[in-house]
Motif scaffolding. Structure first.
Motif, PDB file in Angstrom:
ATOM      1  N   ASN A   1       0.830  -1.224  -0.011  1.00  0.00           N
ATOM      2  CA  ASN A   1       0.034   0.003  -0.016  1.00  0.00           C
ATOM      3  C   ASN A   1       0.796   1.395  -0.068  1.00  0.00           C
ATOM      4  OD1 ASN A   1      -2.814  -0.990   0.139  1.00  0.00           O
ATOM      5  ND2 ASN A   1      -2.367  -1.656   2.377  1.00  0.00           N
TER       6      ASN A   1
ATOM      7  N   VAL B   1       1.542   4.882   1.125  1.00  0.00           N
ATOM      8  CA  VAL B   1       0.944   5.749   2.061  1.00  0.00           C
ATOM      9  C   VAL B   1       1.921   6.982   2.088  1.00  0.00           C
ATOM     10  CG1 VAL B   1       0.198   3.765   3.738  1.00  0.00           C
ATOM     11  CG2 VAL B   1       2.624   4.665   3.742  1.00  0.00           C
TER      12      VAL B   1
ATOM     13  N   HIS C   1      -3.570   5.899   3.934  1.00  0.00           N
ATOM     14  CA  HIS C   1      -3.444   5.317   2.723  1.00  0.00           C
ATOM     15  C   HIS C   1      -3.855   5.948   1.480  1.00  0.00           C
ATOM     16  CE1 HIS C   1      -5.384   2.491  -0.251  1.00  0.00           C
ATOM     17  NE2 HIS C   1      -4.502   1.635   0.136  1.00  0.00           N
TER      18      HIS C   1
ATOM     19  N   SER D   1       3.675  -1.329   3.764  1.00  0.00           N
ATOM     20  CA  SER D   1       3.492   0.202   3.499  1.00  0.00           C
ATOM     21  C   SER D   1       4.465   0.633   2.603  1.00  0.00           C
ATOM     22  CB  SER D   1       3.042   0.853   4.740  1.00  0.00           C
ATOM     23  OG  SER D   1       1.758   0.436   5.247  1.00  0.00           O
TER      24      SER D   1
END
Length: 480
Positions: free
Chosen positions: A284, A286, A292, A340
């Motif tokens: 993800n 971020v 996010h 992340s």
């Protein structure tokens, strides 16, 4: 004249009895003390291998036996050729502890101790002969007699896809019973021995006919088709694979061919190993605060095969019954998580600064993903793709679709090392580099060992969508 005093008969008897009792008591006491002093030691007169062990305890006797055993040699002469070997090299095994315990038999016994004062007690060593080790030693001795016999057998054919018979032939050897008897005497006495053996004609135990019969049976065993169905493909065991599964044993003098369960299991585990994999976490994007922004790479669950042993057993059972085998590998999914990746929150995080209504395709070669955008908005993806491997790397840069072809043969000319017929949904964006469907690919994305010759390989359904969505002039950005 004075007469000598005459003792009464009863007095003489009592005196004599007292002397005898005193003597026996003294002797008995001495023997009792003597017996007790040898309670845990070998008695006088006890020998092992011709050497006295009197007064030694069990550990000392065992150490002596072990040392003598390791130093004792048998020398064999055949046709003036000489071979010497220590007992451990001939297949003889001596139990030094058991021999020591035998040497202590009677220790602490009054009768045995008394007997030891008058008799010797030779104790033979406790030994055994390992048949396979003795056979290896006998083979070396046979070589002294001349060319040894060649046993019939089976081996892989030149192309390794079947089994063929290896012919037998007669030769020279020695009488193994005489050799075994000499070893028994040498190990019993722990004394170096020299023997002379005459060469003799020896016929092979396994004849050429035996070998031909075993080869025929072996090829019949591996004739049925064997396949394992995996989540990605059906793996068919080749003739060469199955030929490797054959093993031979000698059963009551007959050469027997059979399927090796361990080799079948090894092959199945190899297939399972191509399926097993650790999960690959998704990523993800971020911002610096951890908020996010977007999915950069989807997660990819791992896989763990759960029935490899059962598959092996089913294949083995089928072949033993001359039947084909088609077996499904079962597996459990191993869940993947998410990592992340901190990226800028503004438009600079994109590999291309597109206009607000501009279509463009992002090909991330690091993540092996493709994402379709309009401006900064995701309209498709990210999806897993495969790209060029070593020596055929996908070029990087900003490109534009210049030609679209719904289906075409790729390669298939002398200057190319590959040929794929009927490749669907092709969008060329630089020279021979293109986005296209790849129906032959078993797995896309990270964790796949399949790469392209430089093009971007895409699952067929996604390639169709992309083909219909892109236009000539659509931007394609390839980057790491």
């Amino acid at each position: 004249m004075k007469h000598a005093q005459v003792w009464p008969q009863e007095t003489l008897f009592l005196w004599f009895f007292t002397v005898i009792v005193a003597f026996l008591t003294g002797v008995g006491g001495t023997l009792a003390w003597y017996t007790a002093s040898y309670e845990d030691r070998a008695l006088p007169g006890v020998t092992v291998g011709g050497q006295s062990v009197a007064g030694m305890n069990k550990e000392q006797i065992a150490a002596l036996v072990s040392e003598r055993f390791s130093q004792t040699q048998l020398t064999v002469t055949v046709n003036d050729e000489v071979l010497s070997a220590s007992l451990p090299e001939t297949g003889v095994h001596v139990d030094a502890t058991a021999t020591a315990e035998a040497a202590l038999t009677g220790s602490g016994s009054f009768l045995a101790t008394t007997r030891s004062l008058f008799f010797y007690t030779p104790v033979p060593t406790t030994s055994t002969l390992n048949e396979s080790e003795f056979k290896a030693f006998a083979t070396k001795v046979d070589a002294l007699a001349g060319t040894p016999p060649v046993q019939g057998g089976i081996a892989l054919s030149d192309d390794a896809s079947s089994l063929v018979a290896q012919p037998a032939s007669a030769g020279k050897g020695v009488d193994t019973e005489s050799l075994s008897a000499a070893l028994k005497e040498t190990s019993t006495e722990l004394k170096d021995e020299n023997i002379h053996l005459a060469p003799q004609d020896v016929t092979p135990d396994i004849t050429t006919e035996d070998a031909e019969s075993a080869a025929k049976k072996a090829n019949e065993l591996i004739a049925p088709t064997v396949e394992v169905v995996t989540p990605k493909e059906t793996v068919v065991a080749t003739a060469a694979d199955k030929a490797q599964w054959i093993e031979t044993t000698l059963e009551n003098g007959t050469l027997e061919a059979s399927i090796s369960s361990s080799k079948v299991k090894e092959w199945v585990e190899g297939v399972a190993g191509s399926v097993n994999r650790d999960p690959i976490n998704g990523v993800n994007n971020v911002d610096e605060s951890g908020t996010h922004i977007a999915l950069a790479r989807p997660p990819k669950p791992g896989m763990k095969v759960t029935n490899a042993d059962a598959v092996s057993e089913e294949i083995l059972s089928a072949l033993e019954n001359s039947s084909p085998a088609s077996v499904q590998l079962a597996y459990d999914e191993v869940p993947a998580s998410y990592d992340s990746r901190t990226v800028p929150s503004g438009p600079e995080r994109f590999a291309y600064q597109a206009g607000s209504d501009e279509k463009w395709v992002d090909v991330n070669l690091t993540d092996s993903t493709l994402t379709a955008y309009v401006g900064q908005e995701v309209v498709r993806g990210p999806i897993f793709i495969n790209h060029g491997g070593p020596g055929n790397e996908t070029i990087i840069g900003i490109h534009r679709v210049y030609l679209k072809v719904p289906t075409q043969d790729l390669g298939c000319t002398p200057e190319w090392s590959y040929c794929e017929r009927g490749v669907p949904w092709i969008s060329y964006w630089s020279g021979n580099f293109a986005l296209h469907g790849a129906p032959w690919v078993k797995e896309f994305g990270l964790g796949s060992n399949e790469s392209s010759h430089g093009c971007v390989n895409i699952p067929v359904s996604e390639a169709k969508w992309l083909y219909e969505w892109t236009e000539v002039g659509t931007t394609v950005v390839t980057h790491y």
